[in-house]
Design a protein around this motif. Structure first.
Motif, PDB file in Angstrom:
ATOM      1  N   THR A 113       0.868  -1.177   0.000  1.00 32.31           N
ATOM      2  CA  THR A 113       0.000   0.000   0.000  1.00 32.31           C
ATOM      3  C   THR A 113       0.907   1.229   0.000  1.00 32.31           C
ATOM      4  O   THR A 113       2.108   1.126  -0.267  1.00 32.31           O
ATOM      5  N   ASP A 114       0.354   2.370   0.332  1.00 31.97           N
ATOM      6  CA  ASP A 114       1.167   3.575   0.442  1.00 31.97           C
ATOM      7  C   ASP A 114       1.900   3.651   1.780  1.00 31.97           C
ATOM      8  O   ASP A 114       2.699   4.561   2.003  1.00 31.97           O
ATOM      9  N   PRO A 139       1.557   0.300  -6.427  1.00 30.85           N
ATOM     10  CA  PRO A 139       1.433   1.761  -6.447  1.00 30.85           C
ATOM     11  C   PRO A 139       2.813   2.387  -6.640  1.00 30.85           C
ATOM     12  O   PRO A 139       3.838   1.804  -6.252  1.00 30.85           O
ATOM     13  N   SER A 141       4.092   4.680  -5.047  1.00 31.74           N
ATOM     14  CA  SER A 141       4.697   5.011  -3.752  1.00 31.74           C
ATOM     15  C   SER A 141       5.740   3.984  -3.328  1.00 31.74           C
ATOM     16  O   SER A 141       6.622   4.280  -2.513  1.00 31.74           O
ATOM     17  N   GLU A 145       9.938   3.564  -1.204  1.00 31.50           N
ATOM     18  CA  GLU A 145      10.330   2.524  -0.256  1.00 31.50           C
ATOM     19  C   GLU A 145      11.538   1.737  -0.747  1.00 31.50           C
ATOM     20  O   GLU A 145      12.396   1.334   0.037  1.00 31.50           O
ATOM     21  N   GLU A 179       7.406  10.535 -10.579  1.00 31.41           N
ATOM     22  CA  GLU A 179       7.863   9.995  -9.298  1.00 31.41           C
ATOM     23  C   GLU A 179       9.332   9.598  -9.373  1.00 31.41           C
ATOM     24  O   GLU A 179      10.104   9.837  -8.434  1.00 31.41           O
TER      25      GLU A 179
END
Length: 214
Positions: A113-114, A139, A141, A145, A179
């Protein structure tokens, strides 16, 4: 080269479920996934392995196979001599298939997830991901990570069918590339290169992005 019939059917399932149910689709197809995809994913995987061999030549390096699915890419890493590979996937049944291959060191079952991943910072010498970015899949995001859990000097090697950048709402209209560039501007990583497998064949073209962690 046409899509294998089973793969086309699987992609249709991806397109009509939300991202929270994707893992269930994989759970249901874990035992026949290798047969479904056949050799179709080989091109992207070969691009990934070739880059890994070039950039991370020490075979004892700790590598994370992200979105490992049933471990097809892990098999190629193992054949290339890598001996310290961890498998990460959101599907418990796919991870069970990875375990049967007896090539991985550790196994992580986690839905992305985010939120931050459960992995400790600066754990890996490299991350490879082949096919993780697709309809209703990872995602963007997760890219941030990756910069956290890979050691400085390590590499992120990310390969997937190029068309998903245009089709998937999470990535299209420049979201994915923006991103990548944001993380570079923030000093998280540096761009190494990107390559296309078949620039003239939109449906079958894979793209590989390679970044080095700062």
């Amino acid at each position: 080269m046409a899509f294998p019939e089973g793969l086309s059917s699987l992609q249709k399932k991806f397109s009509v479920v939300n991202k929270w149910k994707i893992c269930k689709v994989y759970d249901n197809h874990a035992t026949d996934f290798d047969e479904i995809v056949g050799t179709f994913t080989g091109k992207g995987q070969n691009m990934t392995i070739n880059a890994l061999n070039e950039l991370v030549p020490i075979k004892s390096s700790r590598i994370l196979d992200f979105a490992a699915c049933t471990g097809l890419l892990g098999v190629k890493m193992h054949r290339s001599g890598y001996t310290n590979i961890d498998a990460f996937d959101g599907s418990q049944n796919c991870i069970e298939e990875c375990k049967r291959r007896d090539i991985y060191t550790n196994f992580i079952v986690e839905f992305v997830t985010d939120a931050p991943l459960s992995i400790v910072s600066d754990t890996y010498d490299g991350i490879i991901c082949s096919g993780g970015f697709a309809l209703n899949h990872l995602p963007i995001s997760v890219l941030s990570e990756w910069t956290r859990i890979v050691k400085p000097g390590g590499y992120v090697i990310n390969t997937f069918p190029k068309k998903w950048k245009d089709v998937e709402p999470m990535y299209n209209e420049g979201k994915f590339d923006n991103e990548l560039q944001r993380l570079e501007k923030e000093g998280k990583w540096t761009f190494v290169r990107k390559e296309l497998s078949d620039p003239e064949n939109y449906e079958k073209c894979y793209i590989i992005y390679i970044h080095q962690i700062l």
